[in-house]
Design an enzyme around this catalytic site. Structure first.
Site, PDB file in Angstrom:
ATOM      1  N   TRP A   1       0.841  -1.180   0.075  1.00  0.00           N
ATOM      2  CA  TRP A   1      -0.005  -0.052  -0.131  1.00  0.00           C
ATOM      3  C   TRP A   1       0.719   1.145   0.034  1.00  0.00           C
ATOM      4  CZ3 TRP A   1      -4.014  -2.317  -1.256  1.00  0.00           C
ATOM      5  CH2 TRP A   1      -4.485  -3.649  -0.479  1.00  0.00           C
ATOM      6  N   ILE A   2       1.693   1.274  -0.545  1.00  0.00           N
ATOM      7  CA  ILE A   2       2.930   2.382  -0.848  1.00  0.00           C
ATOM      8  C   ILE A   2       2.401   3.572  -1.665  1.00  0.00           C
ATOM      9  CG2 ILE A   2       5.319   2.868  -0.854  1.00  0.00           C
ATOM     10  CD1 ILE A   2       4.584   0.948   1.383  1.00  0.00           C
ATOM     11  N   THR A   3       2.151   4.583  -1.306  1.00  0.00           N
ATOM     12  CA  THR A   3       1.890   5.899  -1.906  1.00  0.00           C
ATOM     13  C   THR A   3       2.934   6.348  -3.060  1.00  0.00           C
ATOM     14  OG1 THR A   3       0.154   6.494  -0.271  1.00  0.00           O
ATOM     15  CG2 THR A   3       0.989   8.110  -2.164  1.00  0.00           C
TER      16      THR A   3
ATOM     17  N   ARG B   1      -0.546  12.830  10.229  1.00  0.00           N
ATOM     18  CA  ARG B   1      -2.047  12.797  10.753  1.00  0.00           C
ATOM     19  C   ARG B   1      -2.935  14.323  10.673  1.00  0.00           C
ATOM     20  NH1 ARG B   1      -0.422   8.463  15.095  1.00  0.00           N
ATOM     21  NH2 ARG B   1      -0.740   6.363  13.869  1.00  0.00           N
TER      22      ARG B   1
ATOM     23  N   ARG C   1     -31.664  21.752  -8.551  1.00  0.00           N
ATOM     24  CA  ARG C   1     -32.643  20.542  -8.524  1.00  0.00           C
ATOM     25  C   ARG C   1     -34.050  20.945  -8.112  1.00  0.00           C
ATOM     26  NH1 ARG C   1     -34.412  15.996 -11.182  1.00  0.00           N
ATOM     27  NH2 ARG C   1     -35.070  14.258  -9.834  1.00  0.00           N
TER      28      ARG C   1
ATOM     29  N   GLN D   1     -26.720  11.480  -1.018  1.00  0.00           N
ATOM     30  CA  GLN D   1     -28.166  11.537  -0.617  1.00  0.00           C
ATOM     31  C   GLN D   1     -28.946  12.661  -1.125  1.00  0.00           C
ATOM     32  OE1 GLN D   1     -29.111   8.588   0.972  1.00  0.00           O
ATOM     33  NE2 GLN D   1     -31.294   9.302   0.996  1.00  0.00           N
TER      34      GLN D   1
ATOM     35  N   GLY E   1     -29.689  12.305  -4.683  1.00  0.00           N
ATOM     36  CA  GLY E   1     -30.595  11.072  -4.965  1.00  0.00           C
ATOM     37  C   GLY E   1     -29.898  10.207  -6.011  1.00  0.00           C
ATOM     38  N   GLY E   2     -30.662   9.683  -6.867  1.00  0.00           N
ATOM     39  CA  GLY E   2     -30.052   8.687  -7.829  1.00  0.00           C
ATOM     40  C   GLY E   2     -29.069   9.410  -8.745  1.00  0.00           C
TER      41      GLY E   2
ATOM     42  N   GLU F   1      -2.574   6.254   7.377  1.00  0.00           N
ATOM     43  CA  GLU F   1      -1.905   7.148   8.428  1.00  0.00           C
ATOM     44  C   GLU F   1      -2.342   6.761   9.941  1.00  0.00           C
ATOM     45  OE1 GLU F   1       0.971   9.110   7.660  1.00  0.00           O
ATOM     46  OE2 GLU F   1       0.519   7.477   6.003  1.00  0.00           O
TER      47      GLU F   1
END
Length: 384
Positions: free
Chosen positions: A155-157, A244, A269, A338, A341-342, A365
């Site tokens: 998982w090395i950035t 962090r 909307r 949310q 919506g869709g 981290e």
């Protein structure tokens, strides 16, 4: 007590926001879909002085404070977390050189990074060592005037794009104190025996390069040791206080970016003949999203201030900021979907990407659970 940014900090925020609007937003979805590293954005960021801007001026950086870095990070992540991470992590691991490296190490590496000619990576996690750093099994043994490194990192950035890695290794396995057996070593990416494999299929931050590294008798000169032998664990704990805080700023940026997009969508909307923002259910969501984002920002700023001014307080504050800001990022991004919506469930809108990108802030981290452990330990040790 001052709650306003200085004129210079406000100008910095405005400049980075314009950069993010012009350079990051137009290509964000493309790099997410293709899981591709944004080399063009990185070149533009180098011209702006945004690659490792915390590096001291004498080594090619701008010498920004932790607070100013937090301001930059928020703006980058509010535009797009994946591409934003590429820019903000170009000097990932430079902190070790700045704090503990030799003049030769600093002069050799840091100017290349700030100029955009090189990228750094910090190689800590392993397949069996994530939250427990003292389980790191990658071994570095002395052979004459060289270190010989064997092991693997996960998982090395910047894993396949980096030119330099700061690698956490076990150098003294026989010591009784489990915290004194580790060191950090600078490893050039073109060393024989170092292989890199890109990790694809990630939930989010797909533009950011992530890889597995394998070290098979990788030899580096003894002068690549960073700081004192056996002090790697303590160096790393200081590093985490800073990073962090940076992840907290990432969370603030994600939350703000998602909240802003939700607000804009709620204004345009329409349902039942009026904008959905006129309905109390949506109004309350937006109010909570923006309130929590603001709270996360100021906790992050407090942590950033402590990095520079109050070292005794920074460990707890950094964990508080990361835990709260990352949780806020996930919750706000969820609510932004949310509100859409869709439409928020497909990648026609940025909030779908922000929702996926937000989760990593609760993992890398140090997971949320680790942050709570640290906060509780600090409370029992020092009180509130």
């Amino acid at each position: 007590m001052e709650f306003a940014l200085s004129d210079e900090q406000q100008q910095l925020r405005d400049e980075v926001r314009r950069f993010a609007d012009n350079e990051i937003k137009p290509v964000a979805s493309e790099h997410d879909a293709g899981e591709s590293y944004p080399h063009g954005v990185m070149d533009a960021a180098a011209e702006m002085g945004l690659l490792a801007p915390h590096v001291p001026v004498e080594y090619g950086g701008v010498g920004y404070s932790a607070l100013e870095n937090a301001i930059i990070t928020e703006e980058l992540f509010a535009a797009d977390p994946g591409v934003g991470l590429c820019v903000s992590s170009a000097g990932f691991g430079a902190e070790a050189l700045i704090e503990f490296g030799t003049d030769d190490q600093k002069e050799r590496v840091l100017p290349e990074v700030t100029a955009g000619d090189a990228v750094m990576g910090s190689a800590i996690s392993e397949p069996q060592a994530g939250s427990d750093v003292t389980s790191v099994a990658t071994r570095a043994e002395k052979d004459g005037d060289e270190w010989v490194i064997n092991g693997s990192k996960m998982w090395i950035t910047n894993g396949t794009v980096a030119d330099y890695f700061v690698v956490v290794c076990e150098t003294d396995p026989e010591v009784e104190d489990r915290y004194s057996g580790y060191s950090q070593i600078l490893v050039e990416a073109d060393r024989d025996g170092l292989t890199r494999e890109k990790i694809t299929g990630k939930l989010g931050i797909r533009a950011s390069d992530t890889a597995e590294l394998r070290f098979d008798d990788v030899r580096v000169p003894e002068e690549n040791l960073i700081g004192q032998r056996g002090m790697g664990f303590l160096q790393l704990m200081q590093f985490f206080d800073e990073t962090r805080t940076a992840v907290a700023a990432q969370g603030v940026g994600i939350a703000r970016g998602a909240a802003e997009r939700a607000l804009a969508y709620a204004e345009e909307r329409e349902q039942f003949g009026r904008p959905i923002g006129d309905f109390q259910a949506i109004e309350h969501k937006l109010a909570e999203m923006h309130t929590n984002t603001e709270a996360a920002r100021w906790l992050t700023y407090r942590s950033a201030w402590a990095v520079d001014e109050s070292p005794d307080d920074v460990t707890m504050l950094a964990s508080m900021a990361k835990e709260f800001a990352s949780r806020t990022a996930v919750e706000v991004a969820n609510e932004a979907v949310q509100v859409h919506g869709g439409a928020g469930f497909v990648n026609d809108h940025d909030v779908e990407r922000f929702y996926r990108d937000s989760k990593i802030t609760q993992i890398y981290e140090g997971t949320t659970e680790i942050q709570k452990n640290i906060i509780a330990r600090e409370l029992f040790d020092k009180g509130f």
